[in-house]
Scaffold this motif. Structure first.
Motif, PDB file in Angstrom:
ATOM      1  N   ALA A  72       0.825  -1.207   0.000  1.00 10.65           N
ATOM      2  CA  ALA A  72       0.000   0.000   0.000  1.00 10.65           C
ATOM      3  C   ALA A  72       0.863   1.263   0.000  1.00 10.65           C
ATOM      4  CB  ALA A  72      -0.939  -0.002   1.204  1.00 10.65           C
ATOM      5  N   PHE A  73       1.990   1.239   0.717  1.00  8.61           N
ATOM      6  CA  PHE A  73       2.802   2.451   0.796  1.00  8.61           C
ATOM      7  C   PHE A  73       3.375   2.857  -0.561  1.00  8.61           C
ATOM      8  CE2 PHE A  73       6.787   4.748   1.489  1.00  8.61           C
ATOM      9  CZ  PHE A  73       6.324   5.829   2.221  1.00  8.61           C
ATOM     10  N   PRO A  74       4.091   1.992  -1.273  1.00 10.16           N
ATOM     11  CA  PRO A  74       4.597   2.430  -2.591  1.00 10.16           C
ATOM     12  C   PRO A  74       3.483   2.773  -3.568  1.00 10.16           C
ATOM     13  CG  PRO A  74       4.997   0.076  -2.244  1.00 10.16           C
ATOM     14  CD  PRO A  74       4.563   0.642  -0.939  1.00 10.16           C
ATOM     15  N   ARG A  75       2.350   2.052  -3.507  1.00  7.93           N
ATOM     16  CA  ARG A  75       1.241   2.384  -4.407  1.00  7.93           C
ATOM     17  C   ARG A  75       0.665   3.761  -4.082  1.00  7.93           C
ATOM     18  NH1 ARG A  75      -3.089  -0.243  -3.807  1.00  7.93           N
ATOM     19  NH2 ARG A  75      -2.639  -1.628  -2.037  1.00  7.93           N
ATOM     20  N   ALA A  76       0.543   4.067  -2.789  1.00  5.65           N
ATOM     21  CA  ALA A  76       0.020   5.374  -2.395  1.00  5.65           C
ATOM     22  C   ALA A  76       0.974   6.486  -2.812  1.00  5.65           C
ATOM     23  CB  ALA A  76      -0.203   5.403  -0.880  1.00  5.65           C
ATOM     24  N   CYS A  77       2.275   6.248  -2.668  1.00 12.20           N
ATOM     25  CA  CYS A  77       3.263   7.254  -3.086  1.00 12.20           C
ATOM     26  C   CYS A  77       3.159   7.517  -4.577  1.00 12.20           C
ATOM     27  CB  CYS A  77       4.678   6.786  -2.735  1.00 12.20           C
ATOM     28  SG  CYS A  77       5.036   6.708  -0.965  1.00 12.20           S
ATOM     29  N   ARG A  78       3.051   6.442  -5.359  1.00  7.19           N
ATOM     30  CA  ARG A  78       2.953   6.616  -6.818  1.00  7.19           C
ATOM     31  C   ARG A  78       1.661   7.327  -7.196  1.00  7.19           C
ATOM     32  NH1 ARG A  78       5.068   1.222  -6.784  1.00  7.19           N
ATOM     33  NH2 ARG A  78       2.972   0.387  -7.161  1.00  7.19           N
ATOM     34  N   ALA A  79       0.562   6.969  -6.528  1.00  5.01           N
ATOM     35  CA  ALA A  79      -0.733   7.593  -6.849  1.00  5.01           C
ATOM     36  C   ALA A  79      -0.708   9.087  -6.538  1.00  5.01           C
ATOM     37  CB  ALA A  79      -1.848   6.909  -6.066  1.00  5.01           C
ATOM     38  N   LEU A  80      -0.242   9.438  -5.345  1.00  8.10           N
ATOM     39  CA  LEU A  80      -0.212  10.849  -4.980  1.00  8.10           C
ATOM     40  C   LEU A  80       0.790  11.609  -5.843  1.00  8.10           C
ATOM     41  CD1 LEU A  80      -1.258  13.061  -3.143  1.00  8.10           C
ATOM     42  CD2 LEU A  80       0.507  12.448  -1.474  1.00  8.10           C
ATOM     43  N   GLY A  81       1.922  10.979  -6.144  1.00 11.35           N
ATOM     44  CA  GLY A  81       2.902  11.615  -7.018  1.00 11.35           C
ATOM     45  C   GLY A  81       2.329  11.898  -8.400  1.00 11.35           C
ATOM     46  N   THR A  82       1.557  10.964  -8.928  1.00 14.30           N
ATOM     47  CA  THR A  82       0.920  11.149 -10.235  1.00 14.30           C
ATOM     48  C   THR A  82      -0.047  12.326 -10.216  1.00 14.30           C
ATOM     49  OG1 THR A  82       1.128   8.799 -10.784  1.00 14.30           O
ATOM     50  CG2 THR A  82      -0.542  10.065 -11.981  1.00 14.30           C
ATOM     51  N   LEU A  83      -0.856  12.423  -9.166  1.00 18.44           N
ATOM     52  CA  LEU A  83      -1.821  13.519  -9.059  1.00 18.44           C
ATOM     53  C   LEU A  83      -1.110  14.866  -8.911  1.00 18.44           C
ATOM     54  CD1 LEU A  83      -4.481  11.890  -6.686  1.00 18.44           C
ATOM     55  CD2 LEU A  83      -4.570  12.104  -9.181  1.00 18.44           C
TER      56      LEU A  83
END
Length: 295
Positions: A72-83
């Motif tokens: 969840a942590f790397p996925r959340a980082c990538r998602a927020l970074g994309t936004l």
């Protein structure tokens, strides 16, 4: 009483009548397994009705991160970074960026900004002094200006002074927010291209940080850490048919409500925000890379 929230999605949910689709556009999508709701306030009339400035709001739901689900942590980082990358203006491409962590490090619900800054890789000095090595990196400066009660200087004054010196293309401002519902505390990140008003979440609003006051785009990154007691009392009372209840009346006095695990949750989400900022500004970085640079 008024329903108090800093979240655009909650302000829309609490409106007595549905928003005009010609003036407010809402879309939903999934990113890295997390849900994202986008609210675009398209007119000044809608902005007045909703109580939020005209602009674009992206809300990322992070319940899976707080449940500590696998990856969840790397996925959340990538998602927020994309936004974040979506909201950065095209004119800011590869130009210097200032990241500012707003709030009081000594008060845990208000420490999101300063703690997030601890995880941002500052590169401006490296790009300037070692251009052969860091030519592919963006120049990033990161500050936690504190609050007026600690420094005797308004946050906006500190930020303006830094801007005059480093002349960034945009500001990323991280701050704590107030939600209207307990279920959203530390489970939501709101991004907005409208800037932010420091202290607004706890009823102590200072001068706004936005393009109008600073002269450059300001991207706000906010996490709700508190619920206003009066708002919570009003919601409970309304759902129960507005009974006369002394306990609910007690909540109508100035009081902020937060979670039991606020220390751990603020630390977790602040780290995620810092890593996401790094990934948005330096797309070649991974979570492992950031761990290495920050170690």
């Amino acid at each position: 009483m008024a329903f108090r929230t800093d979240l655009a999605v909650e302000a829309l949910e609490n409106m007595e009548k549905a928003a005009d689709e010609q003036q407010v556009r809402q879309t939903d999508r999934d990113l890295e397994g997390f849900s994202v709701r986008e609210v675009d306030i398209l007119s000044e009339h809608a902005a007045r009705d909703i109580g939020k400035p005209r602009g674009r709001y992206l809300t990322l739901e992070l319940a899976a991160l707080m449940r500590r689900e696998e990856d969840a942590f790397p996925r959340a980082c990538r998602a927020l970074g994309t936004l974040l990358a979506e909201l950065l203006p095209e004119t800011a491409a590869q130009r210097p960026i200032l990241v500012t962590g707003l709030g009081n490090r000594m008060i845990t619900p208000d420490a999101i900004g300063p703690q997030a800054i601890d995880h941002v890789i500052a590169t401006r000095h490296l790009v300037e002094h070692e251009p052969d090595i860091f030519s592919s990196w963006r120049a990033v400066s990161a500050i936690a200006p504190g609050v007026l009660g600690q420094t005797g200087v308004e946050t906006g004054e500190v930020v303006q002074g830094v801007l005059d010196r480093i002349k960034p293309a945009a500001v990323l401002a991280v701050d704590a927010l107030a939600a209207g519902r307990l279920s959203r505390l530390l489970r939501t990140v709101q991004l907005a291209d409208t800037g932010i008003t420091p202290g607004a979440g706890v009823g102590n609003a200072r001068s706004a940080l936005n393009e109008e006051t600073l002269g450059i785009p300001v991207i706000a990154i906010g996490v709700p850490t508190v619920v206003d007691g009066a708002t919570l009392a009003h919601e409970i009372s309304a759902q129960l048919g507005e009974p006369q209840c002394e306990a609910l009346e007690d909540l109508s006095r100035p009081v902020m409500i937060t979670t039991r695990d606020i220390d751990r949750e603020v630390a977790d989400i602040s780290r995620m925000i810092g890593y996401a900022i790094n990934m948005a500004l330096h797309p070649h970085l991974t979570v492992s890379d950031i761990d290495l640079y920050l170690s």
